[in-house]
Design a protein around this motif. Sequence first.
Motif, PDB file in Angstrom:
ATOM      1  N   ASP A  92       0.811  -1.218   0.000  1.00  0.00           N
ATOM      2  CA  ASP A  92       0.000   0.000   0.000  1.00  0.00           C
ATOM      3  C   ASP A  92       0.847   1.273   0.000  1.00  0.00           C
ATOM      4  O   ASP A  92       0.329   2.375  -0.036  1.00  0.00           O
ATOM      5  CB  ASP A  92      -1.011   0.020   1.150  1.00  0.00           C
ATOM      6  CG  ASP A  92      -0.351  -0.050   2.515  1.00  0.00           C
ATOM      7  OD1 ASP A  92       0.868  -0.257   2.587  1.00  0.00           O
ATOM      8  OD2 ASP A  92      -1.077   0.083   3.509  1.00  0.00           O
TER       9      ASP A  92
ATOM     10  N   SER B 107      -3.513  -1.337   3.897  1.00  0.00           N
ATOM     11  CA  SER B 107      -4.761  -0.767   4.406  1.00  0.00           C
ATOM     12  C   SER B 107      -5.953  -1.620   3.985  1.00  0.00           C
ATOM     13  O   SER B 107      -6.208  -1.804   2.810  1.00  0.00           O
ATOM     14  CB  SER B 107      -4.926   0.676   3.930  1.00  0.00           C
ATOM     15  OG  SER B 107      -4.545   0.806   2.581  1.00  0.00           O
ATOM     16  N   GLY B 108      -6.625  -2.160   4.976  1.00  0.00           N
ATOM     17  CA  GLY B 108      -7.826  -2.952   4.719  1.00  0.00           C
ATOM     18  C   GLY B 108      -7.590  -4.411   4.373  1.00  0.00           C
ATOM     19  O   GLY B 108      -8.525  -5.189   4.305  1.00  0.00           O
TER      20      GLY B 108
ATOM     21  N   ASP C   9      -3.414  -3.256  -2.713  1.00  0.00           N
ATOM     22  CA  ASP C   9      -4.003  -4.003  -1.595  1.00  0.00           C
ATOM     23  C   ASP C   9      -3.923  -5.523  -1.710  1.00  0.00           C
ATOM     24  O   ASP C   9      -4.258  -6.228  -0.773  1.00  0.00           O
ATOM     25  CB  ASP C   9      -5.455  -3.583  -1.365  1.00  0.00           C
ATOM     26  CG  ASP C   9      -6.362  -3.921  -2.540  1.00  0.00           C
ATOM     27  OD1 ASP C   9      -5.946  -4.650  -3.457  1.00  0.00           O
ATOM     28  OD2 ASP C   9      -7.502  -3.441  -2.532  1.00  0.00           O
TER      29      ASP C   9
END
Length: 125
Positions: free
Chosen positions: A14, A59-60, A38
């Motif tokens: 990321d 992230s995520g 991602d």
Amino acid sequence: MIEMDKKKIYVADDDANILELMQLILEARGYEVITSADGRSLSRLTDLPDMIFLDIAMSGTDGGEICHSFKQQHRLNERPVVLVSANTNLREIADRCGADAVLAKPFDIKSVVELARRFTEKGNN
């Protein structure tokens, strides 16, 4: 003319600077590079890459989980996965998800090139 044996490497991180750096390093050595911010696109690829570099903390998404599900899904079609992270438990996470190697951040160019060569040269897959 297109080079038929150009090895394909998937890189997920990321951090845009790291993605760009890895892409430059690998393309300069003749690899085709697919990048992702991602790692989610890995499961949608129809043409599997020859190897994968996955950041753990994106992230995520969790690179360890992506690695684990990829390894489960492609058990018969072994593709090496290298986990990339500054996490101090990197080796333990890699062992848990079935990764083939680790690359600790900060990394140097030589380490990236050596891992790519090790996992993409004939006889190593």
